[in-house]
Design an enzyme around this catalytic site. Structure first.
Site, PDB file in Angstrom:
ATOM      1  N   GLU A 168      40.543  48.478  62.615  1.00  0.00           N
ATOM      2  CA  GLU A 168      39.549  49.130  61.762  1.00  0.00           C
ATOM      3  C   GLU A 168      39.329  50.623  61.769  1.00  0.00           C
ATOM      4  O   GLU A 168      37.975  51.164  61.794  1.00  0.00           O
ATOM      5  CB  GLU A 168      38.460  48.138  61.833  1.00  0.00           C
ATOM      6  CG  GLU A 168      38.436  47.031  61.436  1.00  0.00           C
ATOM      7  CD  GLU A 168      37.393  46.015  61.265  1.00  0.00           C
ATOM      8  OE1 GLU A 168      36.251  46.277  61.612  1.00  0.00           O
ATOM      9  OE2 GLU A 168      37.567  44.894  60.776  1.00  0.00           O
ATOM     10  N   GLU A 380      41.660  39.242  60.965  1.00  0.00           N
ATOM     11  CA  GLU A 380      40.410  38.675  61.289  1.00  0.00           C
ATOM     12  C   GLU A 380      39.987  38.145  59.941  1.00  0.00           C
ATOM     13  O   GLU A 380      40.474  38.531  58.908  1.00  0.00           O
ATOM     14  CB  GLU A 380      39.482  39.863  61.638  1.00  0.00           C
ATOM     15  CG  GLU A 380      39.540  40.328  63.093  1.00  0.00           C
ATOM     16  CD  GLU A 380      38.601  41.370  63.385  1.00  0.00           C
ATOM     17  OE1 GLU A 380      37.468  41.429  62.861  1.00  0.00           O
ATOM     18  OE2 GLU A 380      39.034  42.345  64.121  1.00  0.00           O
TER      19      GLU A 380
HETATM   20  C1  BGP Z   1      35.080  43.552  62.655  1.00  0.00           C
HETATM   21  C2  BGP Z   1      35.433  43.964  64.040  1.00  0.00           C
HETATM   22  C3  BGP Z   1      35.384  42.995  65.005  1.00  0.00           C
HETATM   23  C4  BGP Z   1      34.178  41.885  64.613  1.00  0.00           C
HETATM   24  C5  BGP Z   1      33.989  41.550  63.276  1.00  0.00           C
HETATM   25  C6  BGP Z   1      32.871  40.806  63.024  1.00  0.00           C
HETATM   26  O1  BGP Z   1      34.862  44.629  61.963  1.00  0.00           O
HETATM   27  O2  BGP Z   1      36.922  44.313  64.182  1.00  0.00           O
HETATM   28  O3  BGP Z   1      35.275  43.509  66.163  1.00  0.00           O
HETATM   29  O4  BGP Z   1      33.170  41.905  65.726  1.00  0.00           O
HETATM   30  O5  BGP Z   1      34.031  42.595  62.565  1.00  0.00           O
HETATM   31  O6  BGP Z   1      31.676  41.801  63.019  1.00  0.00           O
HETATM   32  P1  BGP Z   1      30.348  41.599  63.612  1.00  0.00           P
HETATM   33  O7  BGP Z   1      30.472  41.203  65.004  1.00  0.00           O
HETATM   34  O8  BGP Z   1      29.482  42.885  63.440  1.00  0.00           O
HETATM   35  O9  BGP Z   1      29.439  40.414  62.807  1.00  0.00           O
END
Ligand code: BGP
Length: 481
Positions: A168, A380
């Site tokens: 990201e 993801e």
């Molecule tokens: C993405 C990241 C992850 C993860 C996910 C969910 O941006 O790559 O590391 O955590 O988002 O985000 P959050 O944990 O803030 O809900």
């Protein structure tokens, strides 16, 4: 309407995690601190969320976790290597126990027929490099990233075929203070973000080139946060804002990864705004060569976003996520004279203010394929929620099943429209530390018994979504009921 019934034969079903969010053992077996250890201590002090010292203790539970993933039928598992576990000082002497941990984890995965997909860097820069020269602030990071990449590529070259360089990059640029430890001066200096972005492009390119030199039959990608940026209305000014946001937040990264160029309209905008960054002689050749060494794009998709014409005279502002869950608010981003974020009233939001939009996944998949014609891996996608552990050990998470089901249907529509998808790795295999909402916001198929206040024993429990996903995998995506 769904266009294909099931997924291609060699499609991989699995899930994802990242090192600092699940491993814990922050100072164990020779690992030194990384910037997420420090940042999450600050988050703990500010909001009371758990820090990264234990999280869900995957370091000590990895065998059990892999066994549970195998029970779900996983064919792939995306995880990241913790740079400061492997090279505690960022470069130089490796840490034998840290290096061994990933050999053991990969062996466990391979013994269960699960393909490891490794992210080199997921937000956790070694503190040693932050203290030495400020991390992404200094061009030295490009060489040090390459040093680390070459080290792990050589070490695990016979065990890992799928590599992702950076997680990201666009989120690192946008949330630079949450993903990096930087001085106040840098935080209010928007130029710094774009210079750091240029260094990330160089680091990514060098790692992609190295991967093709070192690993036989390698498949290289980067995991990018993607979203369609819709126009708030058909007013041409809103439509232009949506177009600008897509260019700045999606294509500015993808064009570097796959064409080796900076998107002209964004570069011109940055120049106009006095945000030009330094490109040295030869840099674009490296970025171009990097693009020739990319095999697929990893995409992280959670939500879409909406854009309108920016309020005249409004100052630059970066997005602030909902930090407290129910009742919390989002502050939308403004890029002066370019775009301004706003709420999309056609969509429902999660408790953490993520608009739920499966059609948006189909949209980005088809856009990527139409523009770049490259295979895509979902790295993801998932639903963050407050889950409840019942007295009998069950966890009922119909909202997560519903979310994932609709996104799988969106993938089916995209496949029918010509998109090649290699794998689906939703976030997250098991519960872990959220980047912004602690342990309270859970994403896993496997529940881990701990809270932000109490570490407890981190016992694992199967959620309803665990059994549902098991059936989805067994039917190769045909049975979504
Ligand atoms: C993405 C990241 C992850 C993860 C996910 C969910 O941006 O790559 O590391 O955590 O988002 O985000 P959050 O944990 O803030 O809900």
């Amino acid at each position: 309407m769904e266009f294909v019934e099931e997924f291609p034969k060699n499609f991989m079903w699995g899930a994802a995690t990242s090192a600092y969010q699940c491993e814990g053992a922050a100072l164990e077996d020779g690992k030194k601190e990384n910037q997420q250890d420090v940042i999450n201590r600050q988050i703990h002090e500010e909001y009371g969320y758990a820090d990264a010292s234990v999280t869900t203790d995957h370091y000590h539970h990895y065998k059990e976790d892999v066994a549970l993933m195998a029970e779900m039928g996983f064919q792939s598992y995306r995880f990241s290597m913790n740079w400061s576990r492997i090279l505690p000082d960022g470069v130089g002497e490796p840490n034998p126990k840290g290096v061994q941990f990933y050999h053991d984890l990969i062996k466990e995965l391979r013994d269960h027929n699960i393909e490891p997909i490794v992210t080199m860097w997921h937000y956790d820069l070694p503190m040693a490099l932050v203290e030495k020269y400020g991390g992404w602030r200094d061009r030295q990071i490009v060489d040090d990233f390459e040093y680390y990449a070459r080290f792990i590529l050589n070490e695990y070259k016979d065990e890992v075929k799928y590599w992702l360089t950076i997680n990201e990059q666009s989120i690192v640029v946008n949330y630079i203070d949450r993903k990096n430890l930087i001085s106040k001066e840098d935080m209010f200096n928007p130029k710094f973000r774009w210079q750091a972005n240029h260094y990330m492009n160089l680091a990514h390119a060098k790692a992609a080139i190295a991967a093709h030199e070192i690993v036989k039959d390698v498949q290289v990608g980067a995991a990018l946060d993607t979203a369609p940026y819709y126009a708030a209305s058909s007013d041409p000014k809103d439509v232009m804002a949506g177009k600008n946001a897509n260019a700045m937040k999606n294509y500015f990264y993808m064009d570097a990864y796959f064409k080796g160029i900076y998107t002209p309209s964004v570069l011109a905008y940055l120049k106009r705004q006095g945000l030009e960054f330094e490109i040295q002689d030869g840099d674009m050749d490296i970025i171009k060569k990097g693009s020739e060494n990319m095999d697929f794009l990893g995409i992280n998709y959670y939500q879409s976003a909406c854009m309108k014409a920016p309020t005249p005279g409004a100052a630059r502002r970066f997005k602030q996520n909902n930090k407290i869950g129910k009742g919390g608010k989002v502050t939308y981003e403004i890029q002066p004279d370019f775009y301004e974020g706003c709420h999309n009233d056609f969509l429902q939001d999660t408790d953490f203010s993520f608009p739920i939009d499966p059609d948006g996944l189909q949209y980005v998949l088809e856009e990527i394929n139409d523009r770049y014609g490259v295979p895509v891996m979902i790295c993801e996608n998932g639903f963050g929620a407050y889950d409840k552990l019942e007295k009998d050990g069950s966890i009922h998470d119909p909202y997560r099943i519903e979310y994932i089901r609709e996104h799988i249907k969106a993938m089916k529509r995209a496949i029918a429209n010509g998109v090649t998808i290699i794998a689906y790795n939703p976030w997250s295999a098991f519960d872990l530390l959220s980047t912004s909402n602690g342990i309270a916001k859970r994403y896993g198929f496997i529940y881990v018994d701990r809270t932000d206040d109490e570490e407890r024993d981190c016992k694992r429990y199967r959620k309803d979504s665990f059994y549902w996903y098991q059936r989805v995998i067994a039917s190769n995506g045909k049975n979504l009921e």
